[in-house]
Each structure stands twice: as C-alpha cells, then as structure tokens.
Design a protein around this motif. Structure first.
Motif, PDB file in Angstrom:
ATOM      1  N   TYR A 159       0.844  -1.194   0.000  1.00 35.43           N
ATOM      2  CA  TYR A 159       0.000   0.000   0.000  1.00 35.43           C
ATOM      3  C   TYR A 159       0.875   1.238   0.000  1.00 35.43           C
ATOM      4  CZ  TYR A 159      -3.430   3.368   2.006  1.00 35.43           C
ATOM      5  OH  TYR A 159      -4.258   4.441   2.260  1.00 35.43           O
ATOM      6  N   ALA A 160       0.440   2.254  -0.746  1.00 37.73           N
ATOM      7  CA  ALA A 160       1.057   3.576  -0.687  1.00 37.73           C
ATOM      8  C   ALA A 160      -0.053   4.605  -0.789  1.00 37.73           C
ATOM      9  CB  ALA A 160       2.074   3.762  -1.800  1.00 37.73           C
ATOM     10  N   TYR A 161       0.021   5.630   0.037  1.00 37.99           N
ATOM     11  CA  TYR A 161      -0.984   6.697   0.024  1.00 37.99           C
ATOM     12  C   TYR A 161      -0.272   8.039  -0.115  1.00 37.99           C
ATOM     13  CZ  TYR A 161      -4.809   9.767   1.292  1.00 37.99           C
ATOM     14  OH  TYR A 161      -5.761  10.765   1.263  1.00 37.99           O
ATOM     15  N   GLY A 162      -0.630   8.786  -1.155  1.00 40.96           N
ATOM     16  CA  GLY A 162      -0.128  10.150  -1.311  1.00 40.96           C
ATOM     17  C   GLY A 162       1.365  10.238  -1.553  1.00 40.96           C
ATOM     18  N   GLN A 163       1.963   9.195  -2.128  1.00 35.44           N
ATOM     19  CA  GLN A 163       3.404   9.182  -2.350  1.00 35.44           C
ATOM     20  C   GLN A 163       3.727   9.505  -3.810  1.00 35.44           C
ATOM     21  OE1 GLN A 163       5.372   8.652   0.527  1.00 35.44           O
ATOM     22  NE2 GLN A 163       3.300   8.796   1.378  1.00 35.44           N
ATOM     23  N   ARG A 164       4.981   9.862  -4.036  1.00 37.52           N
ATOM     24  CA  ARG A 164       5.433  10.188  -5.397  1.00 37.52           C
ATOM     25  C   ARG A 164       6.738   9.446  -5.684  1.00 37.52           C
ATOM     26  NH1 ARG A 164       5.104  15.910  -8.547  1.00 37.52           N
ATOM     27  NH2 ARG A 164       5.887  15.133 -10.549  1.00 37.52           N
ATOM     28  N   GLY A 165       6.719   8.669  -6.763  1.00 37.58           N
ATOM     29  CA  GLY A 165       7.887   7.875  -7.090  1.00 37.58           C
ATOM     30  C   GLY A 165       7.942   6.628  -6.237  1.00 37.58           C
ATOM     31  N   VAL A 166       7.080   5.652  -6.536  1.00 32.38           N
ATOM     32  CA  VAL A 166       7.033   4.397  -5.784  1.00 32.38           C
ATOM     33  C   VAL A 166       6.987   3.238  -6.774  1.00 32.38           C
ATOM     34  CG1 VAL A 166       6.040   5.213  -3.619  1.00 32.38           C
ATOM     35  CG2 VAL A 166       4.528   4.714  -5.535  1.00 32.38           C
ATOM     36  N   ALA A 167       7.564   2.105  -6.364  1.00 32.07           N
ATOM     37  CA  ALA A 167       7.628   0.978  -7.284  1.00 32.07           C
ATOM     38  C   ALA A 167       7.670  -0.334  -6.520  1.00 32.07           C
ATOM     39  CB  ALA A 167       8.852   1.087  -8.188  1.00 32.07           C
ATOM     40  N   VAL A 168       7.194  -1.383  -7.184  1.00 28.04           N
ATOM     41  CA  VAL A 168       7.402  -2.764  -6.761  1.00 28.04           C
ATOM     42  C   VAL A 168       7.920  -3.479  -7.995  1.00 28.04           C
ATOM     43  CG1 VAL A 168       6.439  -4.770  -5.600  1.00 28.04           C
ATOM     44  CG2 VAL A 168       5.375  -2.529  -5.272  1.00 28.04           C
ATOM     45  N   THR A 169       9.151  -3.971  -7.937  1.00 27.68           N
ATOM     46  CA  THR A 169       9.802  -4.512  -9.125  1.00 27.68           C
ATOM     47  C   THR A 169      10.529  -5.803  -8.800  1.00 27.68           C
ATOM     48  OG1 THR A 169      11.914  -3.358  -8.781  1.00 27.68           O
ATOM     49  CG2 THR A 169      10.184  -2.140  -9.939  1.00 27.68           C
ATOM     50  N   GLY A 170      11.146  -6.381  -9.824  1.00 22.40           N
ATOM     51  CA  GLY A 170      11.992  -7.554  -9.660  1.00 22.40           C
ATOM     52  C   GLY A 170      11.378  -8.803 -10.241  1.00 22.40           C
ATOM     53  N   HIS A 171      12.198  -9.840 -10.395  1.00 21.83           N
ATOM     54  CA  HIS A 171      11.757 -11.091 -10.978  1.00 21.83           C
ATOM     55  C   HIS A 171      11.342 -12.112  -9.918  1.00 21.83           C
ATOM     56  CE1 HIS A 171      13.834  -9.268 -14.440  1.00 21.83           C
ATOM     57  NE2 HIS A 171      12.949  -9.945 -15.142  1.00 21.83           N
ATOM     58  N   GLY A 172      11.041 -11.628  -8.729  1.00 25.97           N
ATOM     59  CA  GLY A 172      10.571 -12.497  -7.668  1.00 25.97           C
ATOM     60  C   GLY A 172       9.062 -12.624  -7.657  1.00 25.97           C
ATOM     61  N   ILE A 173       8.534 -13.061  -6.526  1.00 20.55           N
ATOM     62  CA  ILE A 173       7.111 -13.409  -6.407  1.00 20.55           C
ATOM     63  C   ILE A 173       6.483 -12.679  -5.229  1.00 20.55           C
ATOM     64  CG2 ILE A 173       5.509 -15.313  -5.928  1.00 20.55           C
ATOM     65  CD1 ILE A 173       7.521 -17.195  -7.265  1.00 20.55           C
ATOM     66  N   LEU A 174       5.292 -12.137  -5.448  1.00 22.36           N
ATOM     67  CA  LEU A 174       4.415 -11.715  -4.366  1.00 22.36           C
ATOM     68  C   LEU A 174       3.362 -12.806  -4.211  1.00 22.36           C
ATOM     69  CD1 LEU A 174       3.718  -7.934  -5.152  1.00 22.36           C
ATOM     70  CD2 LEU A 174       5.657  -8.940  -3.924  1.00 22.36           C
ATOM     71  N   ASP A 175       3.379 -13.483  -3.093  1.00 27.94           N
ATOM     72  CA  ASP A 175       2.449 -14.587  -2.840  1.00 27.94           C
ATOM     73  C   ASP A 175       1.435 -14.149  -1.794  1.00 27.94           C
ATOM     74  OD1 ASP A 175       1.092 -16.911  -2.347  1.00 27.94           O
ATOM     75  OD2 ASP A 175       2.859 -18.142  -1.929  1.00 27.94           O
ATOM     76  N   GLY A 176       0.199 -13.915  -2.244  1.00 25.51           N
ATOM     77  CA  GLY A 176      -0.832 -13.478  -1.309  1.00 25.51           C
ATOM     78  C   GLY A 176      -1.285 -14.544  -0.337  1.00 25.51           C
ATOM     79  N   ILE A 241       2.709 -12.344  -9.503  1.00 25.63           N
ATOM     80  CA  ILE A 241       1.828 -12.112  -8.351  1.00 25.63           C
ATOM     81  C   ILE A 241       0.807 -13.234  -8.320  1.00 25.63           C
ATOM     82  CG2 ILE A 241       0.308 -10.495  -7.183  1.00 25.63           C
ATOM     83  CD1 ILE A 241       1.552  -8.246  -8.807  1.00 25.63           C
ATOM     84  N   VAL A 242       0.767 -13.974  -7.228  1.00 21.23           N
ATOM     85  CA  VAL A 242      -0.098 -15.147  -7.142  1.00 21.23           C
ATOM     86  C   VAL A 242      -0.994 -15.061  -5.902  1.00 21.23           C
ATOM     87  CG1 VAL A 242       1.583 -16.582  -8.353  1.00 21.23           C
ATOM     88  CG2 VAL A 242       1.597 -16.533  -5.859  1.00 21.23           C
ATOM     89  N   ASP A 243      -2.169 -15.639  -6.037  1.00 14.93           N
ATOM     90  CA  ASP A 243      -3.090 -15.896  -4.932  1.00 14.93           C
ATOM     91  C   ASP A 243      -3.455 -14.642  -4.131  1.00 14.93           C
ATOM     92  OD1 ASP A 243      -4.746 -17.715  -3.705  1.00 14.93           O
ATOM     93  OD2 ASP A 243      -3.226 -18.458  -2.306  1.00 14.93           O
ATOM     94  N   PRO A 244      -3.914 -13.564  -4.797  1.00 15.68           N
ATOM     95  CA  PRO A 244      -4.366 -12.396  -4.047  1.00 15.68           C
ATOM     96  C   PRO A 244      -5.741 -12.642  -3.442  1.00 15.68           C
ATOM     97  CG  PRO A 244      -4.774 -12.069  -6.369  1.00 15.68           C
ATOM     98  CD  PRO A 244      -4.059 -13.391  -6.253  1.00 15.68           C
ATOM     99  N   PRO A 245      -6.105 -11.890  -2.389  1.00 18.26           N
ATOM    100  CA  PRO A 245      -7.427 -12.064  -1.791  1.00 18.26           C
ATOM    101  C   PRO A 245      -8.541 -11.380  -2.567  1.00 18.26           C
ATOM    102  CG  PRO A 245      -6.227 -10.386  -0.599  1.00 18.26           C
ATOM    103  CD  PRO A 245      -5.276 -10.948  -1.620  1.00 18.26           C
ATOM    104  N   MET A 246      -8.197 -10.353  -3.367  1.00 22.78           N
ATOM    105  CA  MET A 246      -9.196  -9.616  -4.144  1.00 22.78           C
ATOM    106  C   MET A 246      -8.482  -9.010  -5.341  1.00 22.78           C
ATOM    107  SD  MET A 246     -12.035  -6.860  -2.791  1.00 22.78           S
ATOM    108  CE  MET A 246     -13.275  -6.251  -3.923  1.00 22.78           C
ATOM    109  N   TRP A 247      -8.822  -7.783  -5.756  1.00 24.28           N
ATOM    110  CA  TRP A 247      -8.170  -7.173  -6.904  1.00 24.28           C
ATOM    111  C   TRP A 247      -6.653  -7.171  -6.700  1.00 24.28           C
ATOM    112  CZ3 TRP A 247     -11.608  -2.163  -7.472  1.00 24.28           C
ATOM    113  CH2 TRP A 247     -12.925  -2.555  -7.789  1.00 24.28           C
ATOM    114  N   THR A 248      -5.912  -7.335  -7.807  1.00 25.06           N
ATOM    115  CA  THR A 248      -4.476  -7.586  -7.677  1.00 25.06           C
ATOM    116  C   THR A 248      -3.664  -6.297  -7.670  1.00 25.06           C
ATOM    117  OG1 THR A 248      -4.826  -9.703  -8.808  1.00 25.06           O
ATOM    118  CG2 THR A 248      -2.562  -8.938  -8.573  1.00 25.06           C
ATOM    119  N   VAL A 249      -3.673  -5.532  -8.763  1.00 23.97           N
ATOM    120  CA  VAL A 249      -2.952  -4.258  -8.826  1.00 23.97           C
ATOM    121  C   VAL A 249      -3.985  -3.164  -9.026  1.00 23.97           C
ATOM    122  CG1 VAL A 249      -1.220  -2.898 -10.045  1.00 23.97           C
ATOM    123  CG2 VAL A 249      -0.897  -5.378  -9.785  1.00 23.97           C
TER     124      VAL A 249
END
Length: 478
Positions: A159-176, A241-249
C-alpha cells in the motif's frame, strides 16, 4: 442498421451461422488485406492521441542505493514474521533520499507493507514475499476504495498513500497466500462479506462522511493485493503475483502509472488483474493474466460516492498482453460513475495456447454501465486482438448491468471501436444493450475476421453502428 428500440436483431447475413464454417479463399485473402490496410476514419481518430499519451507516461527512476531487508533483521525461512524489518528498511531508504529496498532469495513472511516516496521495493529472482493469512496483520485500517466506495478497511498487502515515485519490481514473487486465510470464506457464501458490502454501499449512497465508514477488525471486506492511492509516478514491473485475496494491482486516483511484464495468477473469486480506477495516464504492457474475473478493468467509483469524488479514468493504454480470465479481457466498468474516456487496447491475445488459463475469456471487450452508476464512457479503442475460444461474445456492451439496479442517473456510452482483429470461436460477435432512455451511440467494427462464430448478434437501442470489411465465418457483413 438502426433496429427498433425494443427489438433484438441479427446482423449476420442469414441469421445464425454454422459454427466452425471454413474460411473461404476470398475471406482468407481479405485477412491479408486487413493486416495491410489502415484507415483512421474506420478505426477511430482517437488513435491519433496515443503517441502523446505514451510520451507522458514515464516510469520513475531511483537512486542507486540498496537496502537489503536482511540487514534490518529479516529472515527468509518461510516462518519468521518480517513486517517490522521491512518497514525499517523502507524508512531508512526514504530518509536517505530513496533507492531500492531489496528482498533477496528466500521466503519472507510479512504483513502489510507501506511504501514511501522514492522507494522501489525490489523482489529479487528467487525472492518471495509471502503475505500473512491473519487479518490482524493488515491493521490498523487505512483509507482505501472498496469496489468504488471510499472507506477505512484492512490495509492492502502492499500500500502507498499520497506518495510520489514508488515501485514494486523484480523477478521475484508476491504470494498473497489467500487460500490459507479466511478471505475466500468471506466472499463465497455472501453471509459474511454481504452485510458489510451492503452497509458500505448504503453509506456511500447516503453520503455518510468517509471518516465514519470504518471497517477492518470485526468486518469482512477483503483487502486488495497492491494498491496505490493518490500517488504519482508509479511502477510495477517484472513480478509474478499469485493468490491475491481480491483485486491484484489497483491504482486509484493516481497519475503516471506503468505496469509492465507482470504475470498475475489470481484464481479466487473477484480477483481482477489490474484495476485502473479514477486514474490518468496508465500504461499496462507485456503482462499475462490468468484470473477469476476481469483481466484489465477500468473504473472510476461507484454510484453516489463515485459522483462525489467525481474523478474520471482517462488515457488508459493496454498493449501486448495475454488474457485468460473468467470475464473480460479489456473491461470498462461497472464502477464507472466518475466517467471514463480514452481507453486504448492493442495487440493482445485472447486465451493463447502457450499461456493456458484456468478459465476462458467470456468477452474480449466488455463494457458495463447502468443508471444506478450513471456517468459516461467516451472512447474505447481496440485493435490487433487475436485469439480463440471465446466463451460468449467478442464485444459485449451492457448499459443495463445488473438489470439497472433501479437507478435514475443519466448514463452515456459512446464511441466504441474494434479494428484489425482476428478471433476464432465465439457465441456471437456483438451483444449490444443500450437503453430506450440512454441509447448506446457509435459502435464501429472494421477490418476484422471472425471464424467459428456459433450464433447471431444481438443489438438493442443502439445508434450509429457500422461494420466495414468485417468477415464472419467467411461472409462479409455490412
């Protein structure tokens, strides 16, 4: 070509055409001509805006500083909770003026991750962020937008709120890890999520102050996987990105957003791939979606609360993506009360054989609105779609979504274009549902070849419908 408002009519010559009709030599030759010929008038002059939009969308860059989360106490053993260590690394990175917070190889369990300006959360190849299945790890509640209505709820996992210049990157995995948590049970029967869902919608309709719309602990509204709220200069890149609980991005009320080369595997209920909501200048490119709902959805708020915020989604570009999802490929709505304009989608593949999804796409182009939502959709431009095995209709525009839900707001849907596309296998090409009071205006197909179409098109309350060099089961339709 302008049917009576209350009559459905077949557009295809001879009514329903036999499924799997062979493409004759003349039509096969037309395929090559379709690929060669371009006609701005037929495809919609809106495409002329695309280069300028893409020129404005620039992913953020970050200083060459690295903050490895293991230096702050994180342990990638698949068991240790690392929320505090990751938070410390993000804080240090932000205070230093920005850089990359690095998740190395290993399985790092965590609760909510809150990003700050100038921070790239970089998940290295072999690295996995495994999100806790305990709802308590996503408290305290944060300001979010849930199905188009603002409230305080469980924090999105990232989560990010009101930020400028934010990223989630890389060849890894986000597992929800959503299947390990209670999230699916909240949705499945409706007995848990349903009452809170109805309460929130009523609060939005009645104008209850957002500060008083507090859910989270003791409630059952599932959190999003990755949400950027009121941010600028956003990047999501290269991840699986795998197995999110709801909307993904979910970028909401954002500007200058890039989502590129991301693979989404989201098979729980209501798990869209990307939901661009009330955002502008968004580029989704080179992504693969295997979803249990829409692949890419464009939204702008729900009902009266969407009108209150009143921010449209505009200048949304989707390119070179693979769509395998239970509902729409490129979808607009249904939460679109703030309005949508200038959506472009091109060179996407539907149900590609080298990326077999769990569900076939029902509608490559899916537009849904209603008088309960109100608002407008002005300009959806699609070209270069290819694919196979569409479960229902290639283009479904429904201005009576959920049977209108009893609303009275004016709703406008206009200027829908599909060109230079080839799809084999569908129930029908067009299913267009306008309203007697609010007619669908301007649906234009050109330079398309559709084969294996099983039935007739259906058109209701639609003005200015044109087909130019469109071949259905080997027959040119005009």
């Amino acid at each position: 070509m302008h049917p009576h408002p209350t009559r459905r009519s077949a557009l295809m010559a001879g009514g329903a055409l036999a499924a799997g009709t062979a493409l004759p030599a003349a039509a096969a030759a037309s395929t090559a001509a379709v690929a060669r010929e371009t006609s701005p008038a037929a495809a919609g002059n809106g495409w002329r805006r695309l280069p300028g939009i893409l020129a404005r969308i620039r992913p953020p860059t970050f200083p060459d500083r690295r903050f490895d989360i293991t230096r702050y106490g994180a342990v990638g053993d698949g068991a240790t909770m690392n929320t505090a260590a990751i938070r410390a690394a993000i804080t240090a990175c932000h205070r230093a003026g920005g850089g990359h917070v690095v998740v190395p190889a290993g399985r790092f369990v965590t609760g909510a991750i809150h990003l700050r300006s100038r921070v790239d959360l970089h998940v290295s190849e072999g690295g996995i962020l495994a999100f806790s299945p305990d709802p308590a790890d996503y408290l305290p509640a944060v300001l979010t937008r849930w199905e188009g209505t603002e409230c305080y709820n469980y924090s999105p996992f990232v989560y990010a709120y009101g930020q400028r210049g934010v990223a989630v990157t890389g060849h890894g995995i986000l597992d929800g890890q959503a299947r390990l948590g209670p999230w699916e049970s909240w949705y499945r029967t409706g007995s848990l999520q349903g009452p809170d869902q109805r309460l929130l919608r009523r609060m939005g309709t009645e104008g209850v102050p957002v500060a008083d719309r507090v859910f989270g602990a003791g409630h059952h509204l599932r959190p999003k996987m990755v949400q950027f709220n009121r941010c600028r200069d956003v990047l999501v890149s290269d991840l699986t990105i795998v197995d999110p609980p709801m909307w993904t991005v979910h970028p909401v009320l954002c500007a200058n957003v890039t989502v590129r080369s991301v693979t989404v595997e989201s098979l729980l209920h209501n798990t869209d791939g990307v939901d661009a909501e009330a955002s502008r200048d968004v580029h989704v490119t080179g992504c693969r979606f295997n979803t249990n709902d829409d692949c890419v959805a464009v939204k702008s708020g729900r009902d009266e609360d969407g009108h209150r915020v009143g921010v449209p989604s505009e200048n949304i570009v989707v390119q070179d993506c693979d769509f395998a999802g239970r509902w729409g490929g490129i979808t607009v709505g249904s939460e679109m009360s703030g309005g949508v304009r200038n959506v472009f989608a091109e060179n996407c593949r539907i149900n590609p054989p080298d990326f077999p999804g769990h569900y076939p796409v029902k509608y490559p182009v899916y537009i849904k609105a209603s008088k309960k939502r109100g608002g407008f959709i002005d300009g959806v431009y699609v070209r270069g779609f290819t694919g196979r095995g569409v479960e229902r209709d290639i283009v479904f525009v429904n201005m009576n979504y959920n049977n209108g839900e009893g609303g009275t707001h004016p709703v406008s849907v206009r200027d829908i274009h599909l060109s230079h596309s080839e799809i084999d296998g569908a129930r029908a090409v067009l299913n267009l549902v306008g309203l007697e009071t609010d007619r669908l205006r301007g649906v234009h197909l050109s330079h398309c070849v559709f084969t294996g179409v099983r039935g007739a098109d259906s058109v209701l309350c639609t003005d200015d419908l044109t087909l130019r060099k469109v071949f259905v089961n080997g027959v040119e339709v005009s």
